[in-house]
Structure formats: C-alpha cells, structure tokens
Design a protein around this motif. Structure first.
Motif, PDB file in Angstrom:
ATOM      1  N   GLU A 680       0.825  -1.200   0.000  1.00 23.74           N
ATOM      2  CA  GLU A 680       0.000   0.000   0.000  1.00 23.74           C
ATOM      3  C   GLU A 680       0.867   1.261   0.000  1.00 23.74           C
ATOM      4  O   GLU A 680       0.537   2.253  -0.667  1.00 23.74           O
ATOM      5  CB  GLU A 680      -0.934  -0.017   1.208  1.00 23.74           C
ATOM      6  N   GLU A 681       1.970   1.237   0.750  1.00 19.09           N
ATOM      7  CA  GLU A 681       2.878   2.384   0.745  1.00 19.09           C
ATOM      8  C   GLU A 681       3.456   2.619  -0.648  1.00 19.09           C
ATOM      9  O   GLU A 681       3.546   3.765  -1.117  1.00 19.09           O
ATOM     10  CB  GLU A 681       4.012   2.152   1.744  1.00 19.09           C
ATOM     11  N   ALA A 682       3.833   1.530  -1.311  1.00 18.70           N
ATOM     12  CA  ALA A 682       4.376   1.654  -2.667  1.00 18.70           C
ATOM     13  C   ALA A 682       3.326   2.184  -3.631  1.00 18.70           C
ATOM     14  O   ALA A 682       3.612   3.020  -4.497  1.00 18.70           O
ATOM     15  CB  ALA A 682       4.893   0.299  -3.139  1.00 18.70           C
ATOM     16  N   ALA A 683       2.085   1.703  -3.495  1.00 17.48           N
ATOM     17  CA  ALA A 683       1.011   2.168  -4.375  1.00 17.48           C
ATOM     18  C   ALA A 683       0.754   3.651  -4.172  1.00 17.48           C
ATOM     19  O   ALA A 683       0.513   4.395  -5.141  1.00 17.48           O
ATOM     20  CB  ALA A 683      -0.259   1.369  -4.109  1.00 17.48           C
ATOM     21  N   ALA A 684       0.811   4.106  -2.918  1.00 15.05           N
ATOM     22  CA  ALA A 684       0.593   5.525  -2.638  1.00 15.05           C
ATOM     23  C   ALA A 684       1.673   6.382  -3.289  1.00 15.05           C
ATOM     24  O   ALA A 684       1.392   7.454  -3.840  1.00 15.05           O
ATOM     25  CB  ALA A 684       0.572   5.754  -1.128  1.00 15.05           C
ATOM     26  N   GLY A 688       0.601   7.884  -6.712  1.00 13.00           N
ATOM     27  CA  GLY A 688       0.188   9.190  -6.222  1.00 13.00           C
ATOM     28  C   GLY A 688      -1.202   9.178  -5.601  1.00 13.00           C
ATOM     29  O   GLY A 688      -2.006  10.086  -5.815  1.00 13.00           O
ATOM     30  N   LEU A 689      -1.483   8.144  -4.807  1.00 10.67           N
ATOM     31  CA  LEU A 689      -2.805   7.987  -4.222  1.00 10.67           C
ATOM     32  C   LEU A 689      -2.818   8.408  -2.755  1.00 10.67           C
ATOM     33  O   LEU A 689      -1.817   8.267  -2.043  1.00 10.67           O
ATOM     34  CB  LEU A 689      -3.262   6.528  -4.319  1.00 10.67           C
ATOM     35  N   GLY A 690      -3.952   8.907  -2.303  1.00 12.83           N
ATOM     36  CA  GLY A 690      -4.142   9.210  -0.896  1.00 12.83           C
ATOM     37  C   GLY A 690      -4.555   7.968  -0.139  1.00 12.83           C
ATOM     38  O   GLY A 690      -4.787   6.899  -0.720  1.00 12.83           O
ATOM     39  N   GLU A 691      -4.687   8.107   1.179  1.00 16.74           N
ATOM     40  CA  GLU A 691      -5.011   6.948   2.020  1.00 16.74           C
ATOM     41  C   GLU A 691      -6.331   6.307   1.617  1.00 16.74           C
ATOM     42  O   GLU A 691      -6.438   5.084   1.505  1.00 16.74           O
ATOM     43  CB  GLU A 691      -5.065   7.386   3.485  1.00 16.74           C
ATOM     44  N   GLU A 693      -7.864   6.524  -1.274  1.00 21.06           N
ATOM     45  CA  GLU A 693      -7.752   5.961  -2.624  1.00 21.06           C
ATOM     46  C   GLU A 693      -6.983   4.645  -2.617  1.00 21.06           C
ATOM     47  O   GLU A 693      -7.312   3.714  -3.368  1.00 21.06           O
ATOM     48  CB  GLU A 693      -7.076   6.966  -3.553  1.00 21.06           C
ATOM     49  N   VAL A 694      -5.946   4.553  -1.772  1.00 29.01           N
ATOM     50  CA  VAL A 694      -5.185   3.305  -1.660  1.00 29.01           C
ATOM     51  C   VAL A 694      -6.085   2.186  -1.138  1.00 29.01           C
ATOM     52  O   VAL A 694      -6.056   1.056  -1.650  1.00 29.01           O
ATOM     53  CB  VAL A 694      -3.964   3.487  -0.737  1.00 29.01           C
ATOM     54  N   LYS A 695      -6.886   2.505  -0.117  1.00 30.57           N
ATOM     55  CA  LYS A 695      -7.788   1.490   0.423  1.00 30.57           C
ATOM     56  C   LYS A 695      -8.802   1.046  -0.630  1.00 30.57           C
ATOM     57  O   LYS A 695      -9.107  -0.151  -0.750  1.00 30.57           O
ATOM     58  CB  LYS A 695      -8.510   2.030   1.654  1.00 30.57           C
ATOM     59  N   ALA A 696      -9.298   1.995  -1.407  1.00 30.90           N
ATOM     60  CA  ALA A 696     -10.251   1.642  -2.466  1.00 30.90           C
ATOM     61  C   ALA A 696      -9.584   0.757  -3.516  1.00 30.90           C
ATOM     62  O   ALA A 696     -10.202  -0.173  -4.052  1.00 30.90           O
ATOM     63  CB  ALA A 696     -10.805   2.910  -3.113  1.00 30.90           C
ATOM     64  N   TRP A 697      -8.307   1.021  -3.794  1.00 26.64           N
ATOM     65  CA  TRP A 697      -7.555   0.223  -4.782  1.00 26.64           C
ATOM     66  C   TRP A 697      -7.377  -1.216  -4.295  1.00 26.64           C
ATOM     67  O   TRP A 697      -7.643  -2.167  -5.034  1.00 26.64           O
ATOM     68  CB  TRP A 697      -6.209   0.889  -5.040  1.00 26.64           C
ATOM     69  N   THR A 698      -6.933  -1.357  -3.037  1.00 22.08           N
ATOM     70  CA  THR A 698      -6.726  -2.713  -2.502  1.00 22.08           C
ATOM     71  C   THR A 698      -8.053  -3.447  -2.338  1.00 22.08           C
ATOM     72  O   THR A 698      -8.152  -4.634  -2.637  1.00 22.08           O
ATOM     73  CB  THR A 698      -5.994  -2.658  -1.147  1.00 22.08           C
ATOM     74  N   ASP A 699      -9.085  -2.737  -1.861  1.00 22.36           N
ATOM     75  CA  ASP A 699     -10.400  -3.369  -1.702  1.00 22.36           C
ATOM     76  C   ASP A 699     -10.928  -3.851  -3.045  1.00 22.36           C
ATOM     77  O   ASP A 699     -11.550  -4.924  -3.136  1.00 22.36           O
ATOM     78  CB  ASP A 699     -11.395  -2.396  -1.074  1.00 22.36           C
ATOM     79  N   GLY A 700     -10.680  -3.068  -4.098  1.00 22.20           N
ATOM     80  CA  GLY A 700     -11.124  -3.464  -5.428  1.00 22.20           C
ATOM     81  C   GLY A 700     -10.453  -4.740  -5.897  1.00 22.20           C
ATOM     82  O   GLY A 700     -11.109  -5.630  -6.460  1.00 22.20           O
ATOM     83  N   LEU A 701      -9.141  -4.856  -5.652  1.00 27.46           N
ATOM     84  CA  LEU A 701      -8.422  -6.075  -6.024  1.00 27.46           C
ATOM     85  C   LEU A 701      -8.951  -7.284  -5.262  1.00 27.46           C
ATOM     86  O   LEU A 701      -9.120  -8.374  -5.823  1.00 27.46           O
ATOM     87  CB  LEU A 701      -6.923  -5.898  -5.754  1.00 27.46           C
ATOM     88  N   LYS A 702      -9.226  -7.089  -3.995  1.00 27.90           N
ATOM     89  CA  LYS A 702      -9.700  -8.200  -3.168  1.00 27.90           C
ATOM     90  C   LYS A 702     -11.114  -8.623  -3.555  1.00 27.90           C
ATOM     91  O   LYS A 702     -11.425  -9.818  -3.584  1.00 27.90           O
ATOM     92  CB  LYS A 702      -9.624  -7.808  -1.692  1.00 27.90           C
ATOM     93  N   LYS A 703     -11.964  -7.663  -3.856  1.00 26.87           N
ATOM     94  CA  LYS A 703     -13.336  -7.997  -4.255  1.00 26.87           C
ATOM     95  C   LYS A 703     -13.362  -8.741  -5.581  1.00 26.87           C
ATOM     96  O   LYS A 703     -14.234  -9.578  -5.811  1.00 26.87           O
ATOM     97  CB  LYS A 703     -14.171  -6.717  -4.345  1.00 26.87           C
ATOM     98  N   ARG A 704     -12.411  -8.431  -6.467  1.00 28.12           N
ATOM     99  CA  ARG A 704     -12.357  -9.107  -7.767  1.00 28.12           C
ATOM    100  C   ARG A 704     -11.602 -10.428  -7.693  1.00 28.12           C
ATOM    101  O   ARG A 704     -11.437 -11.100  -8.716  1.00 28.12           O
ATOM    102  CB  ARG A 704     -11.696  -8.204  -8.810  1.00 28.12           C
ATOM    103  N   GLY A 705     -11.145 -10.807  -6.503  1.00 33.31           N
ATOM    104  CA  GLY A 705     -10.427 -12.063  -6.343  1.00 33.31           C
ATOM    105  C   GLY A 705      -8.996 -12.022  -6.838  1.00 33.31           C
ATOM    106  O   GLY A 705      -8.373 -13.075  -7.037  1.00 33.31           O
TER     107      GLY A 705
END
Length: 713
Positions: A680-684, A688-691, A693-705
C-alpha cells in the motif's frame, strides 16, 4: 391387495384431444411427415405422447391437491389456532416489551464464541441480579428497531471481527444499519448500551467492527454505560478479557441498585456414570457431536498415514510433511483447500484429570449426558465412556479461565485448596502472573490447589459445562488435487513454546504434537513428545488421524497464463507448493504459463528452508517463468523478513498487478499485515494515491479475487 382408484375426467380429456387431432389431420405438411421407417414411427409416437402428456397435465394427471397446504402446517397447532399464525416479531423493542426483558444481548459470531459469551452473560444476569436479558442473534431482528429501544432498557453488543475487518455473517444487517445511521444523521438519544469486541491484534483490522459500531452510536447520541473493551485472541486472552469486562458490567449493575445474589451451582446437563462394557459405537463419527457434513465440510474419517518425513535439516524444532490416504471413501479435495485435523488429548493429560477427580477406576464406565433444559447443547455423545469423553470430546489441554477457577472453590476438597482457588479466581494480577509462567489446564489447577486430596465433590456436569468442546485445527493442504487426487499432504510445524520463569513450563501444541506422534518421526525438541492414541478402534493399525476437508476460496485462477505473486513465510509455503506443482505440470505438457514471483521467508537457508530441493527442480523446469526471492531472518548479521523483500520488489509487484496478476499471501497474520502495508505504501508513492484511494484500490483487487490471503493468528 387394495386397489387405488384415481378419477379421470373423460369429458375433459376428449375436449383436449379433439382439437389436437383435427389440427394434425388438417396440417398441410402432414404428408411430408409420414414415417417411412420403424425408427421414424417410434419418433412420431414419442412426440405425440409427449404432447399429450404436456396438454393433459393438471387435468388428467398431476392435478393440484386441494389439501396440499396441510403438509406445511405446524403439527403442534391445536384446534382453534390458525395455520397462518404470524412468526415472532422482528422488532427488538417490541420483543423486549412483550417478554418483560430489561436488556438485550446482541451477538455477532462467526465461530460461536460471541454466541457462547452472550448465553453465559444472559444466564448470569438472571441468576445473580434477577435481570431478564435476551440473548439475541442479530440476524433474527431488524436492526432499525434498535433505535426504538426505550431508555428504561439497555442493549449489550458482543461483536466479532474476522478477515479483512468484516462483521460476522449474522451481523450484516447491523453493519448496514450503522452505515445508514451515519449517513442520515439518525439520533439515538434514548439508547443505552455496552459493548465487547472479539478480535486478534495480529490482524490488520483488529476489532474494526466494534470500533465502527461504537463510533457511530456515540456520534448519534447513544449513552455507553461501561467503556467498551477489545478482547485479543493474539494473547490467548479472549476468555480473560470477557471475564474482566463482565466484572465491570456486574459492578455497573450494583451501582444501578440491583442486589447481587449468591447462588449455588445449578447444572444445565444431567450426567450419569454407570458400570457397563465399552459402547460399541462408531467413534469415527462421534469425534464431534456438532460437526455436520455439508457442501463446505466433508465427513470426519480416520485417514491412514502413508508417508511422513522431516523437513528441517538442523535445529531443535520439527516440521513434518505428512501424506494421508483418502482410499475409496467419499472425501475429495481441490488444490488450495484446508484439512481439519481432529486431535485427541494426550494420555498424560487424560490420566492427570482422572486422577485429580478421583475417577481413575471408573475410566471405562459408560457416561450418559442429557440436557436439563432446551438451551443446553451437548458436548459429548451419549453413550460413551468417561475416558473417551475426556480424550476425544473436551479441550482439557486448554487454559482454564479465571471464572472457572472462581466457581471451582465451592467444590474444593480442603479449606486450603479453597483458599488458594479463591485467591487465583478473585485476583486478576495473581491469575495473570500464574498463567504467564505456567500452562494451567483444569487438571493442573486442581492438582496445584490440592496435591493429595482428589476433587471427589466436583460434579462431572461442571467439568463438561466449563471445558470447551474439542475443535479441529486447520492446515492448508500442500498437495495438488490434479497431481495427487487421493492423497492429501500436510505441512505442520511442531509447536513447543517455553514459558518464562523457573517452572520450566512449556505449552506443547496439541495438534502439531499429535501429528508428530502419528508420523513416528523422532522429536528434535529437548522435551518428550506427549503420547497419543491414533485410532479409536482396537482392530485398526496405528498411524491414522481423524480429519475432514473444508473448501476454501484460496484458489488458482482458471487461466494458467495469469501471472502469480506468491508471498509466504515458513509453513505458509504449503499451498504454494501445490500451486507450483500444478503450474510446473502444465508447463511440462506445453500449456502457456504466466510468470510467477515467489517470496519465501524462514530463519535460515541451512536449517528450515522447507521443500528446497523440490523448489529447485521446479525452478529448473519453469526457467524464467519462476522468480524466487528469499528472506532469512537469522542468516548473517542483518535480519531480513519477507516484508522487507516485498518492499524491495514493490515496483515489480505493482507492474504485475496492473498487468492482471493474482496476488496470494499465506502465513501468520502479523506477516500479512506488514506485507499489505508495504504494498500500500508503494502504491501511494508510485500511483500518487491518498489513504482513502489506496484502500479503495486494494479493496477493489480483493473484491475481484485478484488479492487473496490465507492467514492465521
């Protein structure tokens, strides 16, 4: 023989068939459909019969039964009651009023612990303070009705958090309502509440459900009567945290003017011991009285051990590779599934408890257990033997709770034993000090308080009620169902945790030592391995363990060309051994295989690099398709952990994820939490993502399996 006559409406049949026959005769294409062969004639006949059956359904056959509804009426309805009687209300406020309850104890539970705590608290509220409290499954009531609870009542929440900070399945309605309360600025000024959260601090979202609920309730104007508490299973302190919180709740009741009553022990089950031969029951299907075969869990069966070997090359620890033969039974598994191993308690602990209870001579007597009220759930089958109950059904090796110690005092065989037990049960610090240096099981506590006099006044019903039922321990299967469909491989680290202090006490992992004993491999530990029985049948050879398969969502993608990122430490490599074996096989037969980036960490490359030779062979076969990144925490001066290596390769990980790779993490929850943080730190930084946005990015990956985790505390 009696003849069954079914009335046929001939006139209805004629009116149905006549138009059909006329249509067939007048059809302009009827001549082209005349059968020219026997086969054609049969086909036409079958067609006509099918059409006839379709058109006459409901008129001649399969007619509706006018009394059909009777099959679904409740048999307990008496004359005068309507079969359409409505179910109990889902309005909790109304339910409290109708039932003259003073409180409701909501539980949200995934494994049953919150439910058990709610039932205990409801029972003790009544017997100690006369407070009628309803233990309520959150899914049985509309969460919106919580807002209508009057100020003369109060609500208690016992909520568990699991996975990625998720509520239990039965708390989904509460979770949705809490979100609406926040979004709609709902006011809850009349609501008075208390709350306890169950979680594990090794997980990233420790007690997130409790925190979110409390935050919203407080913001909405609800009044908390006692500060919320967060139980922590990482310290093995869930029972003690519950007890400490309950002490605070009872102190509140005393301040509110409720008089506390001292009550004698009241059993919820009736237990009888009678001399009888050993029951000839099938113990394989009695290892748990609650386990049910389902679409998720197979049946429990004794599986033969066909192969076992030591994976560590040096040191004082054992890591066992064991293969279990599925034979011709109905158990099947898929790569990535879990196997639940049902251990038995070691001979030494069974003997210790029998001796402390003064029941050694009655170990083979028949034990009959029956509930005294409808709420009591059996933990042991009836009939069984006393020894079988202690060996196969109760967690007698678990830590005894302070509450149990306190309740034991009334049965102490001597005044000295009673004094000691009361000191341990009433003094939190004394209890904490004791369990920090000694693994205090029920038998060891009894012997500690009374080394010579047995506890002959302690009812067996008390033992059964206060000791948890024996549970399986789950392991990620380390074999591929494609390559080895009838053999399941387990990779198990044998746990022996030395406690500080002069006592030299050690907590020996129950199931891992059970597996070591079944493997018949020598122990590398300085302390002896406990002795276990590995079969419940006199005529069955040794070397069998009871187990069942549990389905998992930790699966490879269907497309073999999908790139993989595999992150593991220690025995967390187990499912990846199966993943890599499948990909290697596909590559060998010419199927396209995506790139695999494997992270593996352990203490030392020279002692505990498990499956090293197998991994090297896979590397030779897959070539540049497999990149292996290792981390050793005890080689050299600098400690390097998996999360450190993930941080180094974060750029490549992000590129692979953006290209459609699947990421898998397996191992301890603390390691997984650190790995998540590094990515998550690397993605931020890179994206260039905020906290948020990073959570939304990781949550999206997890929801899509695309991001899966298989971790443990």
């Amino acid at each position: 023989m009696e003849t069954l006559n079914f009335p046929i409406d001939v006139s209805g049949l004629q009116s149905t068939l006549h138009p059909l026959l006329q249509t067939i005769k007048s059809s302009p294409i009827i001549d082209t459909l005349k059968p020219s062969t026997t086969a054609d004639s049969v086909a036409v006949l079958l067609f006509l019969l099918s059409a006839l059956g379709y058109l006459t359904r409901g008129r001649v056959w399969d007619r509706p039964d006018p009394n059909y509804k009777i099959y679904f009426e409740r048999p307990q309805l008496v004359d005068g009651e309507s079969s359409s009687k409505t179910a109990a209300t889902r309005n909790i406020a109304q339910c409290l009023e109708d039932g003259s309850y003073q409180a409701v104890i909501f539980w949200g539970s995934q494994s049953g612990t919150s439910e058990r705590f709610a039932e205990i608290l409801a029972r003790e509220c009544l017997i100690h303070f006369g407070i009628r409290a309803l233990a309520a499954d959150l899914s049985d009531y509309d969460a919106e009705s919580i807002a209508a609870i009057r100020g003369t009542h109060f609500a208690i929440f016992i909520l568990s958090t699991y996975g990625e900070g998720d509520p239990s399945d039965n708390a989904a309605g509460l979770w949705d309502w809490i979100k609406r309360v926040k979004e709609e600025n709902t006011k809850l000024d009349s609501l008075r509440y208390l709350a306890l959260g169950l979680g594990n601090s090794n997980y990233k979202y420790y007690n997130r459900v409790l925190d979110a609920v409390v935050q919203v309730l407080d913001a909405a104007g609800a009044t908390t009567l006692v500060p919320s508490r967060r139980a922590d299973d990482a310290r093995g302190a869930t029972e003690e945290d519950f007890q400490s919180w309950k002490d605070d709740v009872f102190a509140l009741f005393r301040r509110m003017g409720y008089e506390e009553k001292s009550v004698e022990y009241q059993p919820t089950v009736k237990v009888e011991l009678r001399a009888a031969p050993d029951p000839q029951n099938d113990v394989a299907h009695q290892i748990s009285v609650h386990h049910q075969q389902s679409s998720t869990n197979s049946a429990i069966l004794p599986l033969p051990v066909k192969n076992a070997r030591e994976l560590f090359t040096a040191g004082d620890r054992n890591c066992i590779h064991m293969e279990l033969d599925l034979g011709n039974n109905d158990i099947v598994y898929k790569t990535g599934d879990h196997i639940g191993i049902w251990p038995c308690n070691p001979d030494e602990e069974v003997q210790r408890l029998l001796h402390a209870l003064g029941l050694e001579a009655r170990r083979s007597d028949a034990l009959e257990v029956s509930p005294l009220d409808g709420s009591a759930k059996p933990k042991v089958p009836s009939l069984t033997t006393l020894e079988a109950a202690l060996r196969h059904h109760l967690e007698i090796c678990s830590l005894v709770s302070r509450k149990t110690a306190l309740d034991l005092a009334q049965f102490a065989p001597t005044p000295e034993a009673k004094t000691m037990i009361l000191e341990i049960g009433e003094d939190r610090e004394r209890y904490a000090q004791l369990i920090s240096t000694t693994h205090v099981t029920l038998a060891r506590l009894l012997q500690l308080a009374s080394p010579t006099a047995p506890w002959t006044s302690l009812p067996l019903s008390f033992v059964i009620e206060n000791v948890l039922p024996l549970q399986p321990r789950y392991y990620s299967i380390s074999s591929s169902s494609v390559i080895s469909p009838r053999r399941i491989a387990i990779t198990a680290l044998v746990v022996n945790k030395a406690l500080p202090g002069k006592t030299g006490s050690t907590i020996q992992g129950l199931t891992s030592n059970y597996i070591l004993s079944a493997s018949k491999l020598p122990s590398n530990a300085s302390i002896p391995t406990p002795s276990f029985q590995h079969t419940a049948y006199d005529n069955m050879e040794s070397g069998r363990v009871f187990a069942h398969v549990r389905k998992s969502k930790f699966k490879l993608p269907i497309t073999s060309s999908t790139p993989l990122i595999l992150i593991s430490a220690g025995t967390g490599f187990a499912p990846f051994r199966a993943f890599l074996a499948e990909r290697t096989k596909l590559h060998a037969i010419g199927k396209p295989v995506g790139k695999i980036l494997l992270f593996f960490g352990c203490r030392s490359a020279h002692s505990d690099f498990i499956y090293r030779e197998e991994l090297e062979k896979m590397q030779n076969s897959l070539g540049d398709k497999l990149e292996i990144v290792t981390a050793f925490s005890r080689d050299g001066d600098k400690k390097v952990y998996v999360q450190d290596r993930v941080e180094e390769y974060a750029g490549e990980i992000l590129e692979m994820l953006d290209a459609g790779a699947n990421l898998y993490v397996c191992g301890k929850a603390s390691m997984a939490r650190e790995v998540d943080g590094k990515i998550e730190e690397a993605a931020a930084t890179v994206k260039g993502l905020g906290e948020t946005e990073v959570k939304a990015w990781t949550d999206g990956l997890k929801k899509r399996g695309k991001w899966k985790a298989d971790v443990w505390g």
